[in-house]
Enzyme design. Sequence first.
Site, PDB file in Angstrom:
ATOM      1  N   ASP A  79      66.663 155.307 -22.130  1.00  0.00           N
ATOM      2  CA  ASP A  79      66.763 153.889 -22.478  1.00  0.00           C
ATOM      3  C   ASP A  79      65.886 153.073 -21.506  1.00  0.00           C
ATOM      4  OD1 ASP A  79      68.952 151.923 -24.031  1.00  0.00           O
ATOM      5  OD2 ASP A  79      68.291 151.092 -22.116  1.00  0.00           O
ATOM      6  N   HIS A 123      75.845 151.674 -19.755  1.00  0.00           N
ATOM      7  CA  HIS A 123      76.133 150.696 -18.684  1.00  0.00           C
ATOM      8  C   HIS A 123      77.618 150.658 -18.295  1.00  0.00           C
ATOM      9  CE1 HIS A 123      72.075 149.280 -18.752  1.00  0.00           C
ATOM     10  NE2 HIS A 123      72.154 148.882 -20.007  1.00  0.00           N
TER      11      HIS A 123
HETATM   12  N1  Q9C Z   1      67.275 138.474 -19.705  1.00  0.00           N
HETATM   13  C1  Q9C Z   1      71.406 148.485 -23.593  1.00  0.00           C
HETATM   14  O1  Q9C Z   1      70.246 148.635 -23.885  1.00  0.00           O
HETATM   15  N2  Q9C Z   1      70.453 141.718 -21.314  1.00  0.00           N
HETATM   16  N3  Q9C Z   1      71.857 147.365 -22.999  1.00  0.00           N
HETATM   17  C2  Q9C Z   1      69.543 141.353 -20.297  1.00  0.00           C
HETATM   18  C3  Q9C Z   1      68.099 139.619 -19.390  1.00  0.00           C
HETATM   19  C4  Q9C Z   1      71.236 142.892 -21.095  1.00  0.00           C
HETATM   20  C5  Q9C Z   1      70.952 146.319 -22.675  1.00  0.00           C
HETATM   21  C6  Q9C Z   1      68.988 140.001 -20.531  1.00  0.00           C
HETATM   22  C7  Q9C Z   1      70.589 144.120 -21.628  1.00  0.00           C
HETATM   23  C8  Q9C Z   1      71.573 145.240 -21.865  1.00  0.00           C
HETATM   24  C9  Q9C Z   1      72.416 149.518 -23.944  1.00  0.00           C
HETATM   25 ZN    ZN Z   2      68.699 149.405 -22.911  1.00  0.00          ZN
END
Ligand code: Q9C
Ligand code: ZN
Length: 318
Positions: free
Chosen positions: A172, A137
């Site tokens: 992912d 990200h």
């Molecule tokens: N309710 C990776 O898997 N949270 N990052 C979202 C929404 C962020 C995930 C929450 C998710 C990021 C590397």
């Molecule tokens: Zn993720």
Amino acid sequence: MRVIHAPDHKKHRPPWEYINNEKFPHAEVPERIEEIVKELKANGLAELFVAPTKYPLKHILAVHHKNYVSFIKEKAGLNKTEKDAYYPSFYMMDTYTPIMKATYDAAVEAVNVVLTGADLLKKERVVYALSRPPGHHAENNVLGGYCYFNNAAVAAEYLSQKGKKVAILDIDFHHGNGTQRIFFDRSDVMYVSLHADPAVRFPYVSGFAHETGIEKGRGYNYNFPLPVSTTNMQYEKTLHKALAVIKEYKPDYFIVSCGFDTYEKDPIAAMKLTIPFYETIAQHIMSLQLPTLVVQEGGYYVPDLGKIAYSFTKGLLK
Ligand code: Q9C
Ligand code: ZN
């Protein structure tokens, strides 16, 4: 095959993420990686493990803006204890990605882990880099989604030197907005991603099928958004399409941004993939017969992460 693992990530432990002003215990915990290490070693793979070597900062600076890199270093340094968390106001895309005292060192080490893996591709057909914090990200000057430095992107940039072509497959659950953005205008690094429909899932703003690249990069970016509750069978069909695109590109190197948050029990996602299916995914990946660097991204159901990773590893070793 080699597995790259290093200890510094353990001190980077974000306490909370804030979702619409509400505080939740953070999903991206050190135990994720340690569970994988434990299970791989318990299954007789301990001799595959190697520690990373150190690389100069220039490899991170080839992907991230220097002010962004020093911002993370400086803000990490402001924290007095390992529990202090700095929620940045700049260079960020969400409220999920605090800077802890150990964040800068951990993020640098995660890059060392993947670069060590990249160099080992000279003698290994596949390397598994246990990078944490994750990276996909993170953009040139934006942190978010638990990511600070884009490990896969730094490795891709490193391997793409001397006219080499690199394909990145991102499996992912979430779209790798950072990786896409970093290589969006380039044809020497192709980005191909399978992920939950961004219309309803993080990162919301990118990962749509119409995003195919710009300028020289036009036609070198492929998004395959999937229903949030995708099953093994649906996933495998789309994986075939994604791998066909990569095969046709004829890359010199293959990087897999590998998240296990597509797992049926993942607490922050909702796909339905099962443990044995990860072996199948890895076999399909290896069928391309390319020098392959697997880079750990997400995956949050800690009790089963080891079993998932071992299943995946069995496919890599076949
Ligand atoms: N309710 C990776 O898997 N949270 N990052 C979202 C929404 C962020 C995930 C929450 C998710 C990021 C590397
Ligand atoms: Zn993720």
